[in-house]
Scaffold this motif. Structure first.
Motif, short mmCIF file in Angstrom:
data_model
loop_
_atom_site.label_atom_id
_atom_site.label_comp_id
_atom_site.label_asym_id
_atom_site.label_seq_id
_atom_site.Cartn_x
_atom_site.Cartn_y
_atom_site.Cartn_z
N MET A 79 -50.79 -96.03 -41.60
CA MET A 79 -51.22 -95.22 -42.82
C MET A 79 -49.54 -94.74 -43.50
O MET A 79 -49.54 -94.74 -44.60
CB MET A 79 -52.07 -94.19 -42.83
N VAL A 80 -48.81 -93.90 -42.92
CA VAL A 80 -47.76 -93.59 -43.49
C VAL A 80 -46.69 -94.58 -43.72
O VAL A 80 -45.95 -94.47 -44.77
CB VAL A 80 -46.88 -92.56 -42.30
N VAL A 81 -46.67 -95.63 -43.15
CA VAL A 81 -45.84 -96.85 -43.33
C VAL A 81 -46.33 -97.46 -44.63
O VAL A 81 -45.39 -97.71 -45.56
CB VAL A 81 -46.08 -97.98 -42.33
N GLU A 82 -47.63 -97.50 -44.88
CA GLU A 82 -48.09 -98.07 -46.12
C GLU A 82 -47.58 -97.31 -47.31
O GLU A 82 -47.10 -97.77 -48.36
CB GLU A 82 -49.62 -98.47 -46.23
N PHE A 83 -47.83 -96.02 -47.18
CA PHE A 83 -47.56 -95.21 -48.38
C PHE A 83 -45.91 -95.05 -48.48
O PHE A 83 -45.53 -95.14 -49.85
CB PHE A 83 -47.98 -93.68 -48.06
N ALA A 84 -45.06 -95.27 -47.64
CA ALA A 84 -43.65 -95.21 -47.68
C ALA A 84 -43.17 -96.50 -48.38
O ALA A 84 -42.37 -96.27 -49.19
CB ALA A 84 -42.97 -95.14 -46.26
N LEU A 85 -43.86 -97.59 -47.86
CA LEU A 85 -43.47 -98.90 -48.63
C LEU A 85 -43.80 -98.98 -50.03
O LEU A 85 -43.27 -99.30 -50.97
CB LEU A 85 -44.36 -99.86 -47.99
N ALA A 86 -45.23 -98.25 -50.43
CA ALA A 86 -45.49 -98.16 -51.67
C ALA A 86 -44.64 -97.52 -52.54
O ALA A 86 -43.94 -97.61 -53.83
CB ALA A 86 -46.91 -97.28 -51.91
N GLY A 87 -43.88 -96.17 -51.98
CA GLY A 87 -43.01 -95.37 -52.79
C GLY A 87 -41.47 -96.23 -52.80
O GLY A 87 -41.06 -96.21 -53.85
N ILE A 88 -41.31 -97.10 -51.84
CA ILE A 88 -40.05 -97.75 -52.03
C ILE A 88 -40.09 -98.67 -53.13
O ILE A 88 -39.34 -98.92 -53.81
CB ILE A 88 -39.68 -98.25 -50.48
N PHE A 89 -41.30 -99.49 -52.96
CA PHE A 89 -41.39 -100.64 -53.96
C PHE A 89 -41.57 -100.16 -55.39
O PHE A 89 -40.90 -100.59 -56.34
CB PHE A 89 -42.70 -101.39 -53.68
N MET A 90 -42.32 -98.86 -55.51
CA MET A 90 -42.38 -98.11 -56.83
C MET A 90 -40.91 -97.66 -57.48
O MET A 90 -40.68 -98.24 -58.82
CB MET A 90 -43.38 -97.07 -56.80
N LEU A 91 -40.30 -97.34 -56.52
CA LEU A 91 -38.80 -96.94 -56.85
C LEU A 91 -37.78 -98.10 -57.29
O LEU A 91 -37.15 -98.08 -58.37
CB LEU A 91 -38.22 -96.09 -55.69
N LEU A 92 -38.24 -99.11 -56.71
CA LEU A 92 -37.60 -100.32 -56.90
C LEU A 92 -38.05 -100.71 -58.13
O LEU A 92 -37.04 -101.32 -59.04
CB LEU A 92 -37.49 -101.50 -55.72
N ALA A 93 -38.91 -100.78 -58.45
CA ALA A 93 -39.61 -101.35 -59.84
C ALA A 93 -39.07 -100.62 -60.94
O ALA A 93 -38.71 -100.76 -62.18
CB ALA A 93 -41.10 -101.14 -59.82
#
Length: 72
Positions: free
Chosen positions: A1-15
């Motif tokens: 669960m933490v990994v998914e939210f961390a990836l979501a944050g990284i992807f949003m930051l890159l966007a």
């Protein structure tokens, strides 16, 4: 669960970074694959946005499933 939210944050930051400064690809890699048209940057923003939504959805799904199994 933490990994998914961390990836979501990284992807949003890159966007966001790509939407604000679309020239970072040319700066970091030293190439101009779309020859200044901005098409690649648009695709990248859309892709990272979709990936962020998918990762956040998966994280939410995992959290809901864990909560349901803990209550049962």
């Amino acid at each position: 669960m933490v990994v998914e939210f961390a990836l979501a944050g990284i992807f949003m930051l890159l966007a966001i970074v790509t939407a604000v400064n679309s020239q970072w690809i040319e700066t970091v890699f030293g190439i101009d694959p779309d020859r200044g048209s901005g098409a690649l940057e648009g695709i990248i923003v859309a892709s990272f946005g979709v990936l962020a939504l998918v990762a956040a959805g998966l994280g939410t799904r995992t959290a809901v499933l864990r909560r349901r199994t803990a209550q049962a």
